[in-house]
Design an enzyme around this catalytic site. Structure first.
Site, PDB file in Angstrom:
ATOM      1  N   ASP A 134       2.612  20.596 -14.302  1.00 14.10           N
ATOM      2  CA  ASP A 134       2.638  19.157 -14.511  1.00 14.10           C
ATOM      3  C   ASP A 134       1.867  18.897 -15.803  1.00 14.10           C
ATOM      4  OD1 ASP A 134       3.116  16.471 -14.158  1.00 14.10           O
ATOM      5  OD2 ASP A 134       2.470  16.443 -12.076  1.00 14.10           O
ATOM      6  N   GLU A 159       2.859  -0.602  -8.844  1.00  8.42           N
ATOM      7  CA  GLU A 159       2.784   0.647  -8.074  1.00  8.42           C
ATOM      8  C   GLU A 159       3.535   1.720  -8.847  1.00  8.42           C
ATOM      9  OE1 GLU A 159       4.680   1.144  -4.313  1.00  8.42           O
ATOM     10  OE2 GLU A 159       6.514   0.126  -4.902  1.00  8.42           O
TER      11      GLU A 159
END
Length: 901
Positions: A288, A649
């Site tokens: 990542d 969000e």
């Protein structure tokens, strides 16, 4: 499982004329690992010989590289090796629910909405379309010589982490809370992306984030998640196993967090023992982005002090590619690591070979005419067929949570469309999205369905605090300019300029800067401050840099305090705008915007691909609630578009508000502003249909008790308005089902960073729920009967069964049938019930059909405390019906007990 695996595939294509794709390979002098110099003949190098096996070609190419060249190929933005005619390539691309961040593309429902379809076949078709568009875009950019981020064929999708806690802001990217549903859908998405050719990959899918990863966002770089073997193999790994073993996924992304004390990208247990050992994964692993720097960052994991040690650690464990992003590349330290004996060059060779194997499978070293997938063209992107498919997906993803009979609506009603998401494009898209071709908001869709004369609208409130959903693009209603004749005209004047790159002087925030230079090279008038210029208006080249200056007069129609939203320097009457501005209706203000569009060479990114440039504004002085009441005054029914949005969000966001914590949520309630608005609308005494937009579960407790109908929309794609209108007016029956549990509140929940599965998700939760996993209503009434299943079954055998499904209603509809099992005789704790099968069936009104299902033997197992799969023996409690057996009405489910011997 696919009938082939690429590690065994051999290309039998005819020989290649080298100059076609990579230029003529002449006499070269290369330094080998041993330091010896080898002179290559004028003959074609082996890596360009398509008659040889791919693995042999890959090894030949890597053997010709120097150590420095090999290490550089382990960055996500791998540079060209000109002497070997290896083009630059950036592995970073996204395709979560459409080809993302690469300009215009068809936008399908966000992943959580795709899961709400409970439709494997349709998801496979969607992934196939995404890869069609991805191939078209890749070859378009390739023909223009563009190799920036988001132009390749290695897609970092799907996200198959388990949405175990409703607070996680990235749960919207997943297929929900259930390992079986996630695994089944992940397989379909991966195989749709990768295609079915025996030689080439259509694109390379990536299963992420491996493993045990689902929040909190703000601490993901430093958290250590301790999990039992049972939870690991029962909840967190099954979808990854299916992605590798059944779908033959080409790539896996390791996670930021630590798992049982070790960084996921440096975990031998995860990457060596499980991924490459048990699952026999033979693709490449990437970090990542920035995860390797977390190894040595004192504010992150801080498990080693040296970047070189971190790089060697990650590669030794099996992380082949370093996504570095703003932290640049930790793998740049590998040369030093080799010098000091921290890692062998052989391990670097292994990683680079894995990476190039992917590129060879994608046909990147073969002529396009030999790669069938290279024939896709840009006219497929956003085609009418693709837009029809995304509308179909949206219709199947919408979940009807409540209906007291008000739905479907009559066509002769007057409708007030109220709410902060009524005309908000953000909630159509979710995150990791493309630029939509034809975005249709709730308001757009209802106006198009009924006609504008039958519709009134108002936002009614902010989303929360000072976060709004009703921004409007500035247009010719308020923008004017003086033309060459000295006449005043509507619209703004736009001038385009060359730009020059500036030297980097601030090394605390490294990025490429550019400034406008010289005189205007092109001019136009625009009626709306929204544009997407993939091609430079100056050079007519794809993604060539340019600057833009917009000028004219701004004449507001309403007085108030205005906020502006968009990139660029805005001036009003010569003053730079840095916050809200008080403007008077009818007054003329000199207005300008300056914006530079340039590729950031350090991150290999051009931000104009991620979103259309636009400048929007809104009047923060508006009396929102009063205007909503006025809009609803003469309406027959109120459709309210509420909820949250991907602006509050999502992934590691700088958002700290009541109930929201840096992308995650600390409350699952609606924001107070919206709750108050709903109560004001309900008090008007008119029918209220609530449409909730969110990527996660919402506690709609008051709403369930008081409004007339509720639709859960998630983030449903660019055809939202059209699909929703068809659902609300009964053109199609709702058939979506929840892929997550909707709870009443967070009472009794363990800490967010506690990864023990006790009392989490429908499989283990012991409390009362608002809407259960698998729940969803229809306009039809379905009944189940005639379950045909064996009374006994040998452990280790597949379970075949059938049943009769009848549509007792007056409307043709589709029904999702769900198969659950429980294993009370297992010697360890097992889920209360667990999904083990599902199917979607279309049944005409008044008709019935036989439905068959098979549960593979591998699903009729339990996980023991060591993490082992053990074939279950004993009484297997099985149900098939309209949801979990404890929530389905008697006529909506059939049950049996089977003895497994």
């Amino acid at each position: 499982m696919n009938t082939f695996r690429f590690k065994k595939a051999k290309s039998t294509l005819v020989g290649l004329a080298v100059s076609v794709i990579l230029g003529t390979a002449g006499c070269t002098s290369d330094t080998s690992e041993s330091g010896q110099t080898n002179t290559q003949s004028q003959e074609q190098p082996a890596y360009l010989n398509t008659s040889l096996p791919m693995q042999e070609r890959v090894k030949d190419l890597v053997s010709r590289m120097t150590l420095e060249e090999k290490i550089a190929q382990m960055y996500n933005d791998a540079p060209a090796i000109e002497r070997l005619n290896v083009p630059a390539y950036d592995y970073w691309n996204e395709a979560l629910h459409g080809v993302a961040r690469a300009g215009n593309a068809t936008v399908f429902p966000q992943a959580i909405g795709l899961a709400a379809m409970w439709d494997k076949e349709l998801l496979h078709e969607i992934a196939t379309v995404i890869s069609d568009e991805g191939r078209a875009k890749h070859h378009y950019f390739k023909s223009a010589g563009i190799t920036t981020r988001y132009t390749g064929l290695t897609y970092w999708s799907p996200n198959i982490n388990i949405f175990r806690d409703p607070r996680w802001g990235r749960g919207q990217e997943t297929y929900g809370e259930d390992p079986f549903l996630t695994g089944e859908l992940g397989v379909e998405f991966i195989t749709g992306l990768q295609g079915d050719d025996d030689t080439y990959l259509k694109s390379a899918a990536t299963a992420k984030h491996f493993a045990v990863h689902n929040g909190p966002e703000i601490t993901r770089h430093s958290d250590n998640y301790v999990v039992s073997d049972k939870d690991l193999y029962e909840t967190y790994l099954p979808a990854f196993e299916k992605a590798v073993v059944e779908a033959d996924v080409e790539a896996v992304m390791c996670a930021y967090n630590r798992v049982n004390d070790l960084p996921a990208c440096g975990s031998d247990m995860l990457l060596k023992e499980i991924l490459r050992g048990k699952y026999q994964f033979d693709g490449h692993v990437m970090s990542d982005c920035g995860a390797i720097a977390d190894f040595y960052d004192p504010k992150a994991h801080d498990v080693t002090r040296a970047p070189a040690a971190a790089a060697a650690w990650a590669v030794t464990s099996g992380t082949d590619l370093n996504c570095g992003t703003g932290r640049l590349s930790s793998y740049a330290n590998l040369n030093f690591a080799v010098q000091k004996g921290l890692i062998s060059e052989a391990l670097i060779d292994q990683a680079v070979e894995r990476l190039f194997m992917t590129r060879f499978k994608l046909g990147m070293f073969d002529p396009d005419e030999q790669v069938g997938y290279a024939s896709h063209s840009m006219d497929e992107v956003g085609s009418s067929e693709h837009l029809a498919l995304t509308q179909k997906a949206t219709e199947r993803s919408l979940v009807l949570l409540k209906n007291n009979g008000v739905l479907p609506l009559k066509k002769d009603v007057k409708v007030a469309v109220i709410g902060p998401n009524a005309d908000n494009r953000d909630v159509l898209l979710g995150n990791y999205n493309a630029q939509p071709i034809n975005p249709v908001t709730v308001l757009d869709g209802i106006e198009q369905y009924l006609g504008e004369e039958a519709v009134t609208s108002a936002p009614g409130s902010a989303l929360i605090a000072d976060v709004y959903g009703h921004w409007q693009v500035l247009d010719s209603n308020v923008l004017f300019h003086t033309n060459a004749l000295g006449e005043r005209e509507a619209g703004a004047r736009v001038e385009y300029f060359n730009v020059a790159t500036l030297p980097i002087t601030d090394f605390t925030n490294v990025h490429t800067n550019a400034e406008i230079v010289g005189d205007a090279k092109a001019t136009e008038t625009r009626s709306s401050l929204e544009l997407y210029r993939e091609v430079s208006p100056i050079t007519n080249k794809v993604l060539d840099d340019f600057g833009m200056v917009i000028s004219g007069e701004l004449v507001p129609e309403t007085s108030g305090n205005y906020r502006f939203d968009g990139e660029g320097e805005i001036t009003i009457d010569g003053e730079v705008v840095t916050g809200p501005v008080a403007l008077t209706a009818g007054q003329s203000y000199q207005f300008s915007v300056t914006k530079v569009f340039a590729t950031d060479q350090l991150t290999n990114t051009d931000h104009r691909m991620r979103a259309k440039w636009q400048l929007s504004w809104l009047n923060t002085s508006e009396a929102l609630v009063e205007n909503a009441k006025a809009a609803a005054k003469d309406a027959d029914v109120i459709v309210m578009a509420v909820g949250i949005s991907p602006r509050i969000e999502g992934e590691e966001m700088p958002v700290k508000l009541e109930g929201f914590n840096y992308g995650d949520r600390s409350s699952i309630d609606l924001p107070a502003e919206q709750s108050a608005l709903i109560k004001e609308m309900e008090a008007l005494g008119k029918p209220v249909v609530l449409v909730n937009f969110s990527g996660s579960a919402m506690a709609l407790n008051w709403e369930q008790d008081n409004v007339d109908a509720i639709v859960q929309a998630f983030y449903p794609g660019e055809a939202t308005g059209t699909a929703l209108a068809r659902i609300l007016w009964g053109e199609v029956s709702p058939s979506g089902r929840l892929p997550v549990t909707f709870y009443h509140n967070l009472d009794g929940f363990a800490a967010f960073d506690d990864y023990d599965m006790t009392n989490r998700t429908y499989r283990y939760f012991n409390g009362d729920v608002l809407y259960p996993f698998g729940y969803g209503l229809s306009y039809a009434n379905f009944s189940y009967s005639g379950l045909n299943a064996p009374q006994e079954l040998s452990a280790g055998s597949d379970l075949a069964l059938s049943f009769t499904l009848k549509n007792d209603g007056e409307m043709d509809a589709e029904q999702v049938s769900q198969l659950y099992v429980s294993m009370p005789d297992a010697p360890v704790d097992t889920p209360k019930v667990a999904l083990k099968g599902f199917t979607r069936t279309a049944v005409n009104a008044g008709e019935s059909t036989q439905v068959s299902m098979v549960v593979p033997a591998d699903e009729l197992v339990y996980i023991n405390d060591k993490g082992d799969k053990v074939p279950y023996k004993g009484a297997l409690h099985l149900s098939v019906g309209n949801g979990q057996p404890q929530f389905a009405a008697d006529q909506e489910v059939v049950k049996t007990v089977i003895t497994l011997l």
